[in-house]
Scaffold this active site. Structure first.
Site, PDB file in Angstrom:
ATOM      1  N   PHE A  80       0.820  -1.214   0.000  1.00 48.92           N
ATOM      2  CA  PHE A  80       0.000   0.000   0.000  1.00 48.92           C
ATOM      3  C   PHE A  80       0.859   1.271   0.000  1.00 48.92           C
ATOM      4  CE2 PHE A  80      -2.795   3.134   2.144  1.00 48.92           C
ATOM      5  CZ  PHE A  80      -3.845   3.102   1.258  1.00 48.92           C
ATOM      6  N   ARG A  81       1.888   1.325   0.852  1.00 52.19           N
ATOM      7  CA  ARG A  81       2.899   2.384   0.918  1.00 52.19           C
ATOM      8  C   ARG A  81       2.418   3.713   1.513  1.00 52.19           C
ATOM      9  NH1 ARG A  81       6.965   3.332  -3.851  1.00 52.19           N
ATOM     10  NH2 ARG A  81       5.097   3.859  -5.041  1.00 52.19           N
ATOM     11  N   ASP A  82       1.181   3.820   1.957  1.00 54.00           N
ATOM     12  CA  ASP A  82       0.742   5.083   2.561  1.00 54.00           C
ATOM     13  C   ASP A  82      -0.293   4.828   3.651  1.00 54.00           C
ATOM     14  OD1 ASP A  82       0.735   7.818   2.971  1.00 54.00           O
ATOM     15  OD2 ASP A  82      -0.784   8.207   1.432  1.00 54.00           O
ATOM     16  N   VAL A  83       0.006   3.888   4.543  1.00 54.23           N
ATOM     17  CA  VAL A  83      -0.906   3.590   5.645  1.00 54.23           C
ATOM     18  C   VAL A  83      -0.889   4.753   6.634  1.00 54.23           C
ATOM     19  CG1 VAL A  83      -1.446   2.017   7.529  1.00 54.23           C
ATOM     20  CG2 VAL A  83      -0.466   1.121   5.400  1.00 54.23           C
ATOM     21  N   THR A 127       3.361   9.219   3.939  1.00 57.16           N
ATOM     22  CA  THR A 127       3.078  10.351   4.813  1.00 57.16           C
ATOM     23  C   THR A 127       4.085  10.376   5.952  1.00 57.16           C
ATOM     24  OG1 THR A 127       0.709  10.146   4.315  1.00 57.16           O
ATOM     25  CG2 THR A 127       1.320  11.453   6.245  1.00 57.16           C
TER      26      THR A 127
END
Length: 251
Positions: A80-83, A127
């Site tokens: 996912f890379r943006d939890v 983030t």
């Protein structure tokens, strides 16, 4: 296009549905299903919204863990890379007060490593405050990067504190750096629990959530659990609901 190519092929009850896309003049528009309760971070950090009860917080975490477990499965193999709490939407289940978790925003997602690889090399995205430190240093990415970000979300759910906040005292701007030591001991955990819960949560179960978060936040990625293991742990934690045997009395 990245979001359409990835999310357009997925179907899972805990991932927001991409309904379609179109362009208006020079604007490209993505159309998603409507989620009535919107972003999780609004519920945690907006004083104008009623605080989430402890049991609902665990259910939301469990739903997000189901979505990430699905993405990490061998059939999908997606990182996912943006939890973050900004990538989790909430929808109200019809005729009930239960919230359904919907993971959203797969624009930064990418395929994970092949069977004979341990990671993929990528530009660092995500983030700040949720990015795996090892990934930040090396650019080497695998599913354990999502596990780290999920650990940060778990701590935010426990404490009601933002991952990054420049308004906090010097040395406390990055929540994880200063709060991790408090999560190891039950007595210290009470001090940092979200004050909006007014002490109404089973301490033992809160401690179990904290211990799970700590395993997700291990500096060495190999030491972190898989999202499947995290999901199994959360499903085993009944809730942070009011319990007559282990609730901390409001001060």
């Amino acid at each position: 296009m990245a979001e359409v190519n990835i999310q357009g092929t997925l179907s899972h009850p805990n991932i927001v549905k991409l309904l379609g896309y179109f362009h208006h003049d020079r604007e490209l528009i993505l159309v998603y299903e409507y989620t009535s309760k919107r972003l999780l971070n609004n519920h945690l950090f907006c004083s104008k919204i009623r605080p989430l009860p402890g049991d609902i917080r665990v259910k939301i975490l469990t739903g997000a863990a189901r979505a990430l477990t699905f993405l990490h499965s061998s059939d999908t193999n997606i990182i996912f890379r943006d939890v973050s709490t900004s990538s989790i939407l909430l929808d109200e289940v019809l005729l009930s007060a239960v919230y359904n978790t919907k993971l959203s925003g797969l624009g930064l997602a990418r395929l994970g490593p092949s069977v004979d690889e341990s990671h993929v090399k990528t530009h660092v995205v995500g983030t700040f405050g949720y990015i795996d430190p090892e990934y930040f240093k090396t650019g080497q990415c695998n599913s354990k990067c999502d596990v780290y970000g999920f650990g940060v979300v778990m701590v935010e759910m426990l404490t009601g504190l933002r991952a990054l906040d420049s308004r906090r005292p010097n040395g406390q701007e990055n929540m994880i750096h200063w709060i991790k030591p408090h999560l190891y001991v039950i007595e210290n955990l009470e001090v940092v629990m979200d004050s909006q819960l007014n002490g109404r949560y089973p301490l033992e179960e809160a401690s179990n959530v904290a211990q799970t978060a700590l395993t997700c936040l291990e500096d060495e990625p190999k030491m972190r659990p898989s999202m499947k293991e995290v999901l199994e742990t959360l499903e085993g934690i009944t809730s942070l609901s009011l319990s007559t045997s282990s609730v901390i009395s409001p001060r």
